[in-house]
Design an enzyme around this catalytic site. Structure first.
Site, PDB file in Angstrom:
ATOM      1  N   THR A 103       4.105   0.876   3.477  1.00 27.52           N
ATOM      2  CA  THR A 103       3.108   0.866   4.365  1.00 27.52           C
ATOM      3  C   THR A 103       3.696  -0.546   5.627  1.00 27.52           C
ATOM      4  O   THR A 103       2.637  -0.923   6.425  1.00 27.52           O
ATOM      5  CB  THR A 103       1.563   0.466   3.846  1.00 27.52           C
ATOM      6  OG1 THR A 103       1.682   1.953   2.763  1.00 27.52           O
ATOM      7  CG2 THR A 103       1.002   1.236   4.532  1.00 27.52           C
ATOM      8  N   TRP A 104       4.548  -1.361   5.080  1.00 29.30           N
ATOM      9  CA  TRP A 104       4.945  -2.436   5.407  1.00 29.30           C
ATOM     10  C   TRP A 104       3.705  -3.725   5.756  1.00 29.30           C
ATOM     11  O   TRP A 104       3.586  -4.671   6.774  1.00 29.30           O
ATOM     12  CB  TRP A 104       5.007  -2.790   7.409  1.00 29.30           C
ATOM     13  CG  TRP A 104       5.267  -1.361   7.673  1.00 29.30           C
ATOM     14  CD1 TRP A 104       5.885  -0.544   7.086  1.00 29.30           C
ATOM     15  CD2 TRP A 104       6.682  -1.479   8.379  1.00 29.30           C
ATOM     16  NE1 TRP A 104       7.197   0.912   7.854  1.00 29.30           N
ATOM     17  CE2 TRP A 104       6.574  -0.421   8.842  1.00 29.30           C
ATOM     18  CE3 TRP A 104       6.038  -2.524  10.053  1.00 29.30           C
ATOM     19  CZ2 TRP A 104       7.359   0.369  10.369  1.00 29.30           C
ATOM     20  CZ3 TRP A 104       7.001  -1.950  11.228  1.00 29.30           C
ATOM     21  CH2 TRP A 104       7.619  -0.487  11.340  1.00 29.30           C
ATOM     22  N   HIS A 105       3.338  -3.614   3.852  1.00 27.46           N
ATOM     23  CA  HIS A 105       2.017  -4.420   3.887  1.00 27.46           C
ATOM     24  C   HIS A 105       2.577  -5.023   2.788  1.00 27.46           C
ATOM     25  O   HIS A 105       1.661  -5.073   1.878  1.00 27.46           O
ATOM     26  CB  HIS A 105       0.645  -3.645   3.782  1.00 27.46           C
ATOM     27  CG  HIS A 105       0.304  -2.717   4.583  1.00 27.46           C
ATOM     28  ND1 HIS A 105      -0.692  -1.568   4.459  1.00 27.46           N
ATOM     29  CD2 HIS A 105       0.524  -2.857   5.695  1.00 27.46           C
ATOM     30  CE1 HIS A 105      -1.154  -1.558   6.022  1.00 27.46           C
ATOM     31  NE2 HIS A 105      -0.410  -1.860   6.876  1.00 27.46           N
ATOM     32  N   SER A 106       3.491  -5.980   2.634  1.00 33.40           N
ATOM     33  CA  SER A 106       4.538  -7.287   1.859  1.00 33.40           C
ATOM     34  C   SER A 106       2.921  -7.898   1.175  1.00 33.40           C
ATOM     35  O   SER A 106       2.828  -9.202   2.180  1.00 33.40           O
ATOM     36  CB  SER A 106       5.635  -6.676   1.756  1.00 33.40           C
ATOM     37  OG  SER A 106       6.415  -5.782   2.034  1.00 33.40           O
ATOM     38  N   HIS A 158       0.738  -1.378   0.270  1.00 36.26           N
ATOM     39  CA  HIS A 158      -0.076   0.055   0.137  1.00 36.26           C
ATOM     40  C   HIS A 158       0.606   1.099   0.311  1.00 36.26           C
ATOM     41  O   HIS A 158       1.918   1.398   0.731  1.00 36.26           O
ATOM     42  CB  HIS A 158      -0.770  -0.188   1.170  1.00 36.26           C
ATOM     43  CG  HIS A 158      -2.151  -1.433   1.548  1.00 36.26           C
ATOM     44  ND1 HIS A 158      -2.322  -1.656   2.345  1.00 36.26           N
ATOM     45  CD2 HIS A 158      -3.004  -1.386   0.090  1.00 36.26           C
ATOM     46  CE1 HIS A 158      -3.409  -2.803   2.497  1.00 36.26           C
ATOM     47  NE2 HIS A 158      -3.413  -2.181   0.578  1.00 36.26           N
TER      48      HIS A 158
END
Length: 615
Positions: free
Chosen positions: A545-548, A327
């Site tokens: 957003t650390w949402h890999s 994201h």
């Protein structure tokens, strides 16, 4: 013998199930299976340290300390330079300890939309199918009369609440300001359907203990400390590859993680790779940046990638390492009128002591700020007609195709907090406020691949951030929307001089003016140069957003898929993937709940295949 150790000599050479990775999904999968059948021997292999009672893990307010240089709880992945990011190399932090990113994340409770899971187009993975698992995982603490209790759980191991403290006046201020521009307050933006509302945002924090609800503390540690379990955890060891024989996964090869272990002459022998066998299954759960690399080092992937890396092809699965998603996020920051006790910033500039707050927690008169993150308000947002009309034609085309007839699909998530998450050493001591925007469904895609057979060989990582121009146009809408909220808040100190982080508009332009809007709801006007200033700011600042997710997608092999609906890796028996890498498309919101969901679903699948009754 302890059930958790960083010494591989303490564990058997063969177990029933190996879980390669002790992150959110891996802990959930292992914990659920171990609780259901204590006779199963399950070994979780985690590259990082044991997170048990580590202060900056368990105390919510310490979450940003996990990102300091030399952190033992986070790892950092650097992508290639990108022209779309003005030549920057995107840095993606992920959890580097047991519990994975659940041990270091911002703890925002966010679930995707029901239609997000429908869009995965996989039997057994629709929103309707998954809702019972979402309910199973949580104990939801919110008695608002407008909440539909049927979509939440009240007996699960993961507690959801507003934590120990919130900046109440700031919350009310942001919600009032948002209402002035038509963004309504809703009781629950995580009910699977709400796509355009703001709320006082809940967190993965226990309302009584004030502790973070990470996957290891919620599920793994209680079982490890019990007297009857077949669950064991090997920490500080990296999985190099899956070992296969005649098309079946038979174990893994692992090695001590020298980044966190001190190798001495006495332990040098233990630093050599070790093979641990699995009688029933190997489940790779190392996250979207490591799982595809483990598969490729195992000979599972695209022939062209494996040939370049010098690895024989065991199973040709071209989709491994492709479809990387995140994201796209940017932050803006502002000086505020908040009082010291209303702000999270004293934690970050040294005015408020973590140790003192921990000591004072729950005592009479204590603020309980140690059980706070500063992430107090958030919204799922769809643009209004004027915003769509002012966007480029290319944006409007895809909006019409993918969003217009789907009102349950938000464009973005907006977060506001009484905090400046940047470097406080370069700004005056004050109380600040931050506004963050990230896209729900970016079109940009990246990839990650190995370049050689060794675990420390450089990775070929393309973040894909802003690789599709639509994403930049959408973020421009996001900047303008958050600005209209900020300038209407009483918390904003006012004027362009109070913008700590934002676009550099030319002097005298309309975009440079921060006067309060007139009573008729007038909004800021921008010209083409203003829009370019906003775009340049975003290119300079947009980040992970650390949402890999997405790099081992659950879809047909011919469509670039890596696993099927039962999480089986194509071409290899006894091998599954269970983490966010299996997501074929994105979800609207922070991904922790979905990571737990993948672990829950994987446990259900394995329990059925293993014949575990009454799971």
């Amino acid at each position: 013998m302890s059930n958790i150790s960083n010494n591989s000599a303490n564990f058997p050479d063969e177990v029933d199930i190996i879980v390669a990775g002790g992150g959110s999904a891996g802990c959930t999968l292992a914990g659920r299976l171990a609780a259901a059948d204590p006779t199963l021997s399950i070994l979780v292999i985690e590259a990082g340290i044991n997170n048990k009672d580590v202060p900056n893990v368990i105390h919510p307010a310490m979450y940003l300390t996990n990102l300091i240089p030399g952190s033992q709880t986070a790892t950092f992945h650097k992508a290639k330079k990108s022209e779309k990011l003005n030549g920057r190399e995107a840095i993606v932090p992920i959890g580097g300890c047991l519990g994975g990113s659940s041990s270091i994340n911002f703890m925002m409770y966010t679930r995707g939309q029901g239609i997000d899971y429908d869009d995965w187009k996989t039997e057994g993975w629709s929103g309707k199918d998954l809702l019972p698992l979402f309910r199973k995982m949580e104990t939801f603490h919110n008695d608002h009369s407008g909440i539909d209790k049927s979509v939440h759980g009240y007996e699960g191991p993961f507690h959801v609440s507003h934590g120990g403290y919130v900046s109440k006046d700031f919350q009310e201020d942001c919600i009032r300001a948002a209402a002035e521009i038509g963004l309504k307050e809703v009781p629950d933006a995580n009910n699977f359907t709400e796509a355009n509302g703001i709320q006082k945002w809940p967190k993965w924090i226990h309302p009584t203990t004030g502790r973070r609800q990470d996957a290891a503390h919620a599920l793994l540690h209680p079982i490890l400390e019990s007297n009857r379990t077949g669950l064991q955890v090997l920490t500080e060891h990296k999985v190099i590859k899956v070992v296969t024989s005649n098309g079946r996964a038979t174990g893994v090869e692992c090695i001590p993680n020298i980044c966190v272990q001190t190798i001495t002459p006495a332990t040098e022998a233990l630093a050599n790779p070790k093979i641990i066998k699995a009688r029933k299954y190997v489940v790779v759960s190392s996250g979207s940046l490591s799982t595809p690399c483990i598969l490729e080092r195992s000979g599972i992937g695209s022939k062209s990638v494996l040939d370049k890396a010098g690895i024989p092809v065991i199973a040709e699965v071209p989709g491994v390492g492709t479809n990387y998603m995140d994201h796209n996020l940017f932050l803006t920051a502002y000086d505020s009128t908040l009082k010291e006790e209303e702000s999270f910033d004293p934690f970050l500039d040294g005015r408020r002591s973590f140790d003192a707050e921990i000591e004072a927690f729950s005592k009479p008169g204590c603020s309980n700020q140690i059980a706070w993150t500063g992430m107090d308000v958030a919204a799922k947002v769809r643009p209004n007609e004027a915003e769509i009309a002012s966007a480029p034609e290319s944006f409007q085309k895809l909006w019409k195709r993918d969003y217009e007839s789907r009102p349950e699909r938000p464009l973005m998530v907006s977060v506001m907090g009484p905090i400046h998450v940047g470097d406080h050493s370069v700004i005056p001591v004050s109380q600040y406020m931050t506004s963050a925007i990230f896209l729900s469904y970016p079109y940009g895609r990246g990839s990650i691949h190995i370049t050689g057979p060794n675990i420390d060989d450089e990775r070929d990582f393309d973040s894909g951030i802003l690789s599709d121009d639509w994403d930049l146009d959408a973020l421009v809408i996001g900047y303008k929307r958050q600005r209209e909220i900020v300038r209407r808040t009483k918390s904003f100190a006012g004027g362009a001089e109070s913008v700590i982080l934002g676009p550099k508009f030319r002097e005298g332009s309309k975009g440079s003016k921060w006067d309060y809007p007139t009573a008729n709801g007038a909004v800021t006007q921008y010209d083409a140069e203003d829009d370019e200033a906003i775009k340049n700011f975003i290119r300079d600042n947009v980040a992970t957003t650390w949402h890999s997710c997405g790099t081992c997608a659950m879809k047909p092999l011919e469509d670039g898929g890596v696993v099927d609906g039962k999480l089986n890796v194509y071409g290899i028996e006894g091998l599954k993937v269970a983490d966010l890498s299996i997501m074929p498309s994105n979800i609207s919101g922070n991904t922790y709940a979905t990571a737990l969901l993948v672990g829950e679903k994987a446990a259900t699948i394995l329990a059925e295949e293993l014949g575990i009754q009454n799971f």
